[in-house]
Design an enzyme around this catalytic site. Structure first.
Site, short mmCIF file in Angstrom:
data_model
loop_
_atom_site.label_atom_id
_atom_site.label_comp_id
_atom_site.label_asym_id
_atom_site.label_seq_id
_atom_site.Cartn_x
_atom_site.Cartn_y
_atom_site.Cartn_z
N ASP A 112 6.38 4.90 -11.81
CA ASP A 112 5.47 3.83 -12.21
C ASP A 112 4.02 4.25 -12.00
O ASP A 112 3.15 3.99 -12.82
CB ASP A 112 5.79 2.56 -11.43
CG ASP A 112 5.01 1.36 -11.95
OD1 ASP A 112 5.13 1.05 -13.14
OD2 ASP A 112 4.28 0.74 -11.14
N ASP B 298 7.55 -4.42 -15.29
CA ASP B 298 8.60 -3.48 -14.89
C ASP B 298 8.85 -3.54 -13.39
O ASP B 298 9.99 -3.49 -12.92
CB ASP B 298 8.30 -2.05 -15.36
CG ASP B 298 7.04 -1.45 -14.75
OD1 ASP B 298 6.36 -2.14 -13.97
OD2 ASP B 298 6.72 -0.29 -15.08
N ASP C 17 1.08 4.71 -14.80
CA ASP C 17 -0.23 4.05 -14.71
C ASP C 17 -1.36 5.03 -14.97
O ASP C 17 -2.30 4.75 -15.72
CB ASP C 17 -0.41 3.42 -13.33
CG ASP C 17 0.47 2.19 -13.13
OD1 ASP C 17 1.07 1.72 -14.11
OD2 ASP C 17 0.55 1.73 -11.97
#
Length: 228
Positions: free
Chosen positions: A114, A96, A118
């Site tokens: 992001d 990504d 994670d």
């Protein structure tokens, strides 16, 4: 930053990637890390041609992580399936970002999303550890230490540390590796003797904690030198 897709060479891509990751140049990384990032770069270009968005890949990565604890409930092969899902979610996590660079769609907001994805994904893997048989206290400690590692770095950067500081033993790639190896080992030992799976995943959870502690100590030492 949002824009149209552009053609980037590996060197151009690596330069942008380094700027977005605290100056860490992937061209100077260990062969395994460099190979992983080049793989993400190539997959990113393929998905760009198919007009897939970075956000879509991030969502897929989150869903794959959610599937890990669900998969381990399928005995006796569940942990093995979970290990495969960990790999796929880690690939999605790398792709990504690569896709965002090659399509010129990287942004500060995307970076935050992001990072949240994670941490959520790692929590899912640790839930899978618990379902296989790891003690809850070890699972919570592993998750808390990994979160603290990322929190310390983020606060240090906001306080003035200009780069990532150091690549520690507790970084995201290490956590991916431990998640993969842990579920794989638990799956294999569980096929040999079902009672061994819980013991195996407990040992791996302890290894996660030790690596997280060592990595946190490394990071704190660098932060102290940088900000003293």
């Amino acid at each position: 930053m949002v824009g149209t897709r552009v053609r980037l060479s590996w060197d151009d891509y690596a330069a942008i990637w380094a700027r977005l990751h605290g100056g860490f140049d992937p061209r100077l990384a260990a062969p395994s890390v460099r190979g992983w990032l080049r793989m993400a770069y190539r997959i990113g270009y393929l998905l760009a041609r198919l007009r897939v968005t970075p956000s879509a890949v991030t969502v897929v990565g989150v869903l794959l992580s959610v599937a890990v604890p669900v998969a381990v409930l399928r005995t006796p092969t569940g942990p093995l399936i979970g290990a495969g899902l960990v790999v796929l979610s880690a690939v999605a996590d790398s792709v990504d970002g690569a896709l965002a660079v090659v399509t010129n769609r990287y942004s500060r907001l995307g970076y935050v999303y992001d990072s949240v994805a994670d941490r959520f994904g790692e929590a899912c893997w640790l839930v899978a550890f618990w379902l296989v048989g790891a003690p809850g206290i070890l699972v919570v400690a592993a998750g808390a230490l990994s979160w603290l590692h990322e929190y310390v770095r983020a606060r240090a950067v906001s306080a003035g540390m200009k780069e990532i500081g150091t690549v520690t033993a507790g970084e995201r790639p290490t956590r991916v590796s431990v998640g993969l190896v842990g579920l794989l080992a638990a799956g294999v030992t569980g096929l040999i003797q079902p009672d061994l799976a819980a013991g195996t995943i407990t040992v791996v959870s302890a290894v996660w904690i030790l690596l997280a502690l060592f990595g946190l100590a490394q990071l704190l030492a660098v932060v102290r030198r940088s900000l003293a």
